[in-house]
Scaffold this motif. Structure first.
Motif, mmCIF file in Angstrom:
data_model
loop_
_atom_site.group_PDB
_atom_site.id
_atom_site.type_symbol
_atom_site.label_atom_id
_atom_site.label_comp_id
_atom_site.label_asym_id
_atom_site.label_seq_id
_atom_site.Cartn_x
_atom_site.Cartn_y
_atom_site.Cartn_z
ATOM 1 N N LEU A 89 21.418 18.476 38.152
ATOM 2 C CA LEU A 89 22.660 18.341 38.911
ATOM 3 C C LEU A 89 23.843 18.075 37.991
ATOM 4 N N ALA A 134 24.797 21.388 36.144
ATOM 5 C CA ALA A 134 25.512 22.351 36.978
ATOM 6 C C ALA A 134 26.922 21.864 37.303
ATOM 7 N N PHE A 135 27.072 20.567 37.592
ATOM 8 C CA PHE A 135 28.390 20.029 37.921
ATOM 9 C C PHE A 135 29.322 20.073 36.710
ATOM 10 N N GLU A 154 31.017 23.340 36.051
ATOM 11 C CA GLU A 154 32.173 23.615 36.894
ATOM 12 C C GLU A 154 33.337 22.692 36.573
ATOM 13 N N TYR A 210 15.084 12.192 49.553
ATOM 14 C CA TYR A 210 13.693 12.651 49.528
ATOM 15 C C TYR A 210 12.773 11.440 49.565
ATOM 16 N N TYR A 245 28.137 17.176 46.048
ATOM 17 C CA TYR A 245 27.288 18.121 45.334
ATOM 18 C C TYR A 245 25.818 17.700 45.442
ATOM 19 N N ILE A 246 25.555 16.399 45.285
ATOM 20 C CA ILE A 246 24.184 15.891 45.422
ATOM 21 C C ILE A 246 23.664 16.160 46.834
ATOM 22 N N ARG A 283 24.516 18.372 48.965
ATOM 23 C CA ARG A 283 24.299 19.796 49.259
ATOM 24 C C ARG A 283 23.085 20.364 48.540
ATOM 25 N N HIS A 284 22.797 19.861 47.344
ATOM 26 C CA HIS A 284 21.781 20.498 46.514
ATOM 27 C C HIS A 284 20.484 19.714 46.393
ATOM 28 N N ALA A 285 20.461 18.466 46.841
ATOM 29 C CA ALA A 285 19.238 17.678 46.655
ATOM 30 C C ALA A 285 18.949 16.789 47.846
#
Length: 250
Positions: A61, A64-65, A68, A112, A234-235, A237-239
């Motif tokens: 994460l 990727a962040f 950007e 999770y 971002y977290i 949305r992606h995890a």
């Protein structure tokens, strides 16, 4: 002009080149200014975290962040649930990874679930068992992972009416692995911590489920620094599991 093995600008190309360079430079300056106005240039996001999150969830994460938003820096502060929740409440960190059962007064969003497994020396009598029970673990010298005020294994032992023989309480997962390898006792650790680190150990499932929910926590979405809010979104949305309906739009 194309020559033997090389290219060269024509006279018209040479005339255009300074203007094209100026356009490219202006484009880069505009991108940088946009990031500055968004508050994502030369900013720091402070995160309270623990081993399994730092090792498995965060690295991809962050990568990727940063691709950007390269101007954002991160400070990762290791702790346990209680301490991390306190850091978030006190403003010492912007975001914290926690066990939601150990947190009050914060906004919490589940990500999770992570199950624990028994960790034994390879020559231990229980190493050949298909699964290990809490009663069997309670009868052994036990090395307890310090999770703060809310301990998943201690809660499970108490619910089963068992009093484990705790000989060591240790904050660091990797220290516990080394101690078990030395035969100082048995323990239970989270599967994500054990991934790739089970050499010299016997890892067995626990018959009774021992698991935690890992969640992201913050104090007030509206007052979070913009970079922290963007990374939290971002977290999520992606995890993350799907957010609850009242979750602020990241």
């Amino acid at each position: 002009d194309r020559g033997r093995g090389k290219l060269a600008l024509t006279a018209d190309g040479q005339s255009y080149l300074p203007y094209l360079r100026a356009l490219a430079g202006a484009g880069q300056a505009l991108t940088q200014k946009r990031r500055e106005m968004q508050g994502l240039e030369n900013t720091t996001v402070r995160i309270g975290t623990f081993t399994s999150v730092s090792r498995h969830l965060l690295p991809p994460l962050l990568k990727a962040f940063k691709a950007e938003y390269p101007g954002v820096r991160f400070v990762l502060q290791q702790g346990e649930y209680t301490g991390i929740a306190r850091w978030v409440q006190e403003g010492a960190v912007d975001l914290g990874f926690v066990n939601p059962q150990a947190v009050t007064g914060l906004t919490v969003r589940p990500l999770y679930r992570d199950r624990m497994a028994a960790v034994l020396p390879p020559d231990h009598p229980l190493a050949g068992a298909g699964a290990v029970t809490l009663a069997q673990l309670a009868a052994q010298p036990f090395i307890l992972l310090d999770e703060g005020s809310r301990s998943v294994p201690l809660d499970a032992f108490a619910a089963a009416g068992l009093a484990p023989r705790i000989e060591y309480t240790v904050y660091d997962d990797y220290t516990i692995l080394a101690m078990v390898r030395q035969g100082l006792g048995v323990s239970v650790l989270y599967r994500l911590v054990l991934a790739g680190l089970s050499e010299g150990l016997a890892v067995r499932p626990v018959a009774e489920p021992l698991e935690r929910t890992v969640a992201l926590a913050w104090q007030n979405w509206d007052t979070l620094p913009l970079a922290a809010r963007r990374f939290a979104g971002y977290i999520l949305r992606h995890a993350a599991f799907p957010a609850a309906p009242d979750t602020p739009a990241p």
